[in-house]
Design a protein around this motif. Structure first.
Motif, mmCIF file in Angstrom:
data_model
loop_
_atom_site.group_PDB
_atom_site.id
_atom_site.type_symbol
_atom_site.label_atom_id
_atom_site.label_comp_id
_atom_site.label_asym_id
_atom_site.label_seq_id
_atom_site.Cartn_x
_atom_site.Cartn_y
_atom_site.Cartn_z
ATOM 1 N N VAL A 264 -3.809 12.789 5.136
ATOM 2 C CA VAL A 264 -5.215 12.319 5.926
ATOM 3 C C VAL A 264 -5.953 11.448 3.874
ATOM 4 O O VAL A 264 -5.760 12.563 3.250
ATOM 5 N N PRO A 265 -6.322 10.821 4.262
ATOM 6 C CA PRO A 265 -6.565 9.391 5.117
ATOM 7 C C PRO A 265 -5.060 8.686 4.443
ATOM 8 O O PRO A 265 -4.809 8.534 4.171
ATOM 9 N N PHE A 266 -3.952 8.689 5.547
ATOM 10 C CA PHE A 266 -3.489 6.967 5.588
ATOM 11 C C PHE A 266 -3.543 6.561 7.457
ATOM 12 O O PHE A 266 -4.101 6.804 8.219
ATOM 13 N N GLY A 267 -2.717 5.282 7.021
ATOM 14 C CA GLY A 267 -2.161 4.871 8.333
ATOM 15 C C GLY A 267 -1.245 4.467 8.470
ATOM 16 O O GLY A 267 0.261 4.668 8.189
ATOM 17 N N ILE A 268 -0.864 3.762 9.646
ATOM 18 C CA ILE A 268 0.332 3.912 10.840
ATOM 19 C C ILE A 268 0.707 2.646 11.377
ATOM 20 O O ILE A 268 -0.783 2.227 12.012
ATOM 21 N N ALA A 269 1.120 1.744 10.860
ATOM 22 C CA ALA A 269 0.767 0.282 11.354
ATOM 23 C C ALA A 269 1.314 -0.153 12.192
ATOM 24 O O ALA A 269 3.340 0.517 12.626
ATOM 25 N N GLN A 270 1.318 -1.331 12.915
ATOM 26 C CA GLN A 270 2.772 -2.050 14.225
ATOM 27 C C GLN A 270 2.645 -3.011 14.513
ATOM 28 O O GLN A 270 1.151 -3.651 15.060
ATOM 29 N N GLN A 271 3.546 -4.057 14.500
ATOM 30 C CA GLN A 271 3.659 -5.271 15.159
ATOM 31 C C GLN A 271 4.974 -5.029 16.379
ATOM 32 O O GLN A 271 5.455 -4.461 16.441
ATOM 33 N N GLY A 272 4.034 -5.791 17.723
ATOM 34 C CA GLY A 272 4.565 -5.849 18.683
ATOM 35 C C GLY A 272 4.237 -6.291 19.853
ATOM 36 O O GLY A 272 3.079 -6.657 19.798
ATOM 37 N N ARG A 273 5.333 -7.174 20.951
ATOM 38 C CA ARG A 273 4.894 -7.762 21.834
ATOM 39 C C ARG A 273 3.262 -6.990 22.976
ATOM 40 O O ARG A 273 3.834 -5.516 23.084
ATOM 41 N N GLY A 274 2.143 -7.299 23.319
ATOM 42 C CA GLY A 274 0.966 -6.773 24.356
ATOM 43 C C GLY A 274 1.449 -7.397 25.320
ATOM 44 O O GLY A 274 1.504 -8.820 25.306
ATOM 45 N N MET B 261 -1.164 -6.964 15.954
ATOM 46 C CA MET B 261 -0.696 -6.322 14.965
ATOM 47 C C MET B 261 -1.965 -5.662 14.565
ATOM 48 O O MET B 261 -3.077 -5.728 14.506
ATOM 49 N N GLU B 262 -1.128 -4.186 14.968
ATOM 50 C CA GLU B 262 -2.731 -3.114 14.930
ATOM 51 C C GLU B 262 -2.135 -2.011 13.746
ATOM 52 O O GLU B 262 -1.442 -1.379 13.306
ATOM 53 N N MET B 263 -3.141 -1.633 13.409
ATOM 54 C CA MET B 263 -3.335 -0.867 12.520
ATOM 55 C C MET B 263 -4.390 0.730 12.432
ATOM 56 O O MET B 263 -5.552 0.067 12.242
ATOM 57 N N GLU B 264 -3.852 1.969 13.122
ATOM 58 C CA GLU B 264 -4.630 3.292 12.768
ATOM 59 C C GLU B 264 -4.727 4.159 11.756
ATOM 60 O O GLU B 264 -3.242 4.027 11.280
ATOM 61 N N ARG C 297 1.158 -0.784 -0.254
ATOM 62 C CA ARG C 297 -0.480 -0.016 0.328
ATOM 63 C C ARG C 297 1.076 1.346 -0.195
ATOM 64 O O ARG C 297 1.975 1.368 0.940
ATOM 65 N N ASP C 298 0.429 2.175 -0.950
ATOM 66 C CA ASP C 298 1.354 3.234 -0.491
ATOM 67 C C ASP C 298 0.276 4.721 0.357
ATOM 68 O O ASP C 298 1.013 5.255 0.519
ATOM 69 N N ASP C 299 -0.430 3.627 1.183
ATOM 70 C CA ASP C 299 -1.026 5.188 2.458
ATOM 71 C C ASP C 299 -0.752 4.589 3.982
ATOM 72 O O ASP C 299 -1.271 4.854 4.484
ATOM 73 N N VAL C 300 0.343 3.517 4.148
ATOM 74 C CA VAL C 300 0.525 3.304 5.235
ATOM 75 C C VAL C 300 1.329 3.320 6.040
ATOM 76 O O VAL C 300 2.517 2.896 4.387
ATOM 77 N N VAL C 301 1.998 3.664 6.463
ATOM 78 C CA VAL C 301 3.594 3.141 7.100
ATOM 79 C C VAL C 301 4.010 2.281 8.269
ATOM 80 O O VAL C 301 2.831 2.477 9.050
ATOM 81 N N GLY C 302 5.004 2.293 8.890
ATOM 82 C CA GLY C 302 5.479 1.609 9.630
ATOM 83 C C GLY C 302 5.662 2.195 11.072
ATOM 84 O O GLY C 302 6.461 3.425 10.637
ATOM 85 N N LEU C 303 5.614 1.629 11.839
ATOM 86 C CA LEU C 303 6.257 2.185 13.945
ATOM 87 C C LEU C 303 6.052 1.322 14.327
ATOM 88 O O LEU C 303 5.733 0.186 14.634
#
Ligand code: ATP
Length: 400
Positions: free
Chosen positions: A167-177, A197-200, A60-66
């Motif tokens: 906007v609109p765009f997303g920020i995604a993250q994977q990691g421990r909870g 694995m969550e994406m806002e 996708r070109d509208d979602v970045v990682g964090l």
């Protein structure tokens, strides 16, 4: 066909036997709600994470990682409402077994285990607390995150200021909870430490409806078309208002028909501007976004698909488990979709250890492009070669 009520036991036995999952610290008797992943388990977990990342971010070109930290200050959880609202009602058995139960999971006044009386329900916060620094006092209290989402909200301004996202765009993250669940169980369905694995996805205010529906459908499509999960065992469940999380305007779960009944695989929540608004107020920082198209300043609204690797893992195994008979011999097999099979990288490692200089891999693309991958032991580089040119290429490599 394996009877559905036996599948869970069989999958648990298989995962242990074949090194997918072990109870954590088993030689010390284990720790309830914590599991380790063995050689094959790690491969499957990685494949799940990679596929999610590929479809949610890379393609996708509208979602970045964090990647934000697992430990965050108390102020974050005060502002987000988790200190007050991330609670489950707890009831303890006053009889023989002294077991603790989630009040919404016991029916009646008797302990489901030993029939003893239960105390009154009290609220129990699910966050793990610890301390930063040498002093164990109120001022040094911090929490292990129960969700990754707050990282995306507290870093929201950093992300918009350091990228050209609109906007609109997303920020995604994977990691421990981490969640101190009162009743972990159903194997890795409900654990106390897991990989989220969550994406806002940030949209214009009140433009949440179309995005909410888009992500519901998109995520369902991912399970059926990409992971190949049996569509007849998947369904949407729209939460009634009373069962919504404190931040949510509407939530739809994607449910899977587990052997123990329908259960939440993934949640898609419409968080409105709740989180950005509370962080703006508490931190006294301006978290608004200036929309270059309308010249308006606003706090975007948020749609969030959230799932754990563990729930996908157990779903995949339960969905793929099968037994048959080949040449009069009974056989156990996992009919896993090719995309979630073991990582080829691990096989390369074994070849490295025995000194194989080049590996040639035939993969699913080969069927279309009639080409294979050549992978070099020393540099680990890979290149694609047409099958018709492979012999000449290898002759050339081995003669230099
Ligand atoms: P529940 O009401 O069942 O406790 P929840 O609604 O609080 O769960 P969410 O906050 O929506 O759960 O969590 C998002 C996703 O994280 C879930 O859809 C699930 O995939 C995963 N998840 C949540 N809790 C756990 C857990 N204890 N173990 C494994 N995965 C979990």
């Amino acid at each position: 066909m394996v009877p559905r009520d036996q599948v869970m036991d069989k999958v648990v036995a298989l995962t242990k036997r074949r090194g997918f999952i072990y109870p954590s610290s088993e030689i010390y008797g284990g720790l309830s709600g914590f599991y380790d992943y063995g050689p094959y388990g790690v491969s499957v977990k990685r494949a799940i994470r990679d596929l999610w990342w590929r479809h949610m971010v890379e393609l996708r070109d509208d979602v970045v990682g964090l990647e934000s930290t697992l430990i965050m200050p108390t102020a974050v959880w005060e502002a987000s409402g988790h200190l007050t609202n991330f609670v489950d009602p707890l009831r303890q058995c006053l009889g023989d077994c002294k077991k603790r139960w989630r009040a919404d999971q016991v029916f009646g006044e008797k302990c489901p285990e030993c029939g003893g009386p239960l105390d009154d329900a009290r609220m129990f916060n699910l966050m793990f607390r610890t301390y930063v620094g040498a002093l164990e006092d109120r001022a040094s209290e911090v929490y292990l995150r129960p969700e990754t989402a707050q990282g995306m909200f507290v870093d929201f301004k950093n992300v918009i200021n350091s990228t050209r996202l609109r906007v609109p765009f997303g920020i995604a993250q994977q990691g421990r909870g981490f969640r101190n669940e009162i009743t972990p169980g159903n194997f890795v369905f409900r654990v106390r430490e897991f990989d989220l694995m969550e994406m806002e996805y940030f949209v214009r205010p009140r433009e949440d409806e179309s995005s909410f529906h888009y992500w519901r459908n998109e995520r369902m499509r991912w399970y059926t078309d990409v992971l190949g999960i049996n569509a007849s065992r998947l369904r949407f469940y729209d939460h009634p208002k009373v069962s919504l999380s404190h931040y949510s305007k509407q939530t739809t779960d994607i449910e899977y028909e587990f052997p123990f009944g329908w259960g939440e695989l993934e949640g898609i929540a419409d968080r409105t501007d709740y989180d950005l608004a509370v962080h703006q107020e508490r931190s006294k920082q301006d978290l608004t976004y200036l929309d270059p198209e309308t010249n308006e300043r606003y706090l975007p609204w948020v749609i969030e698909p959230a799932v754990s690797v563990e729930r996908i893992f157990i779903t995949l195994l339960l969905d793929a488990y099968d037994e048959d008979v080949v040449n009069n011999e009974p056989r156990v097999l996992l009919r896993l979709h090719p995309k979630t099979g073991g990582h080829i990288g691990r096989r390369y490692r074994r070849q490295d250890e025995i000194g194989t200089p080049f590996c040639v891999t035939v993969d699913f693309d080969t069927l279309n492009d009639r080409a294979v991958t050549i992978r070099y032991r020393d540099s680990t580089e890979q290149e694609r070669s047409l099958i018709t040119e492979l012999r000449a290429r290898l002759d050339n490599l081995t003669s230099t």
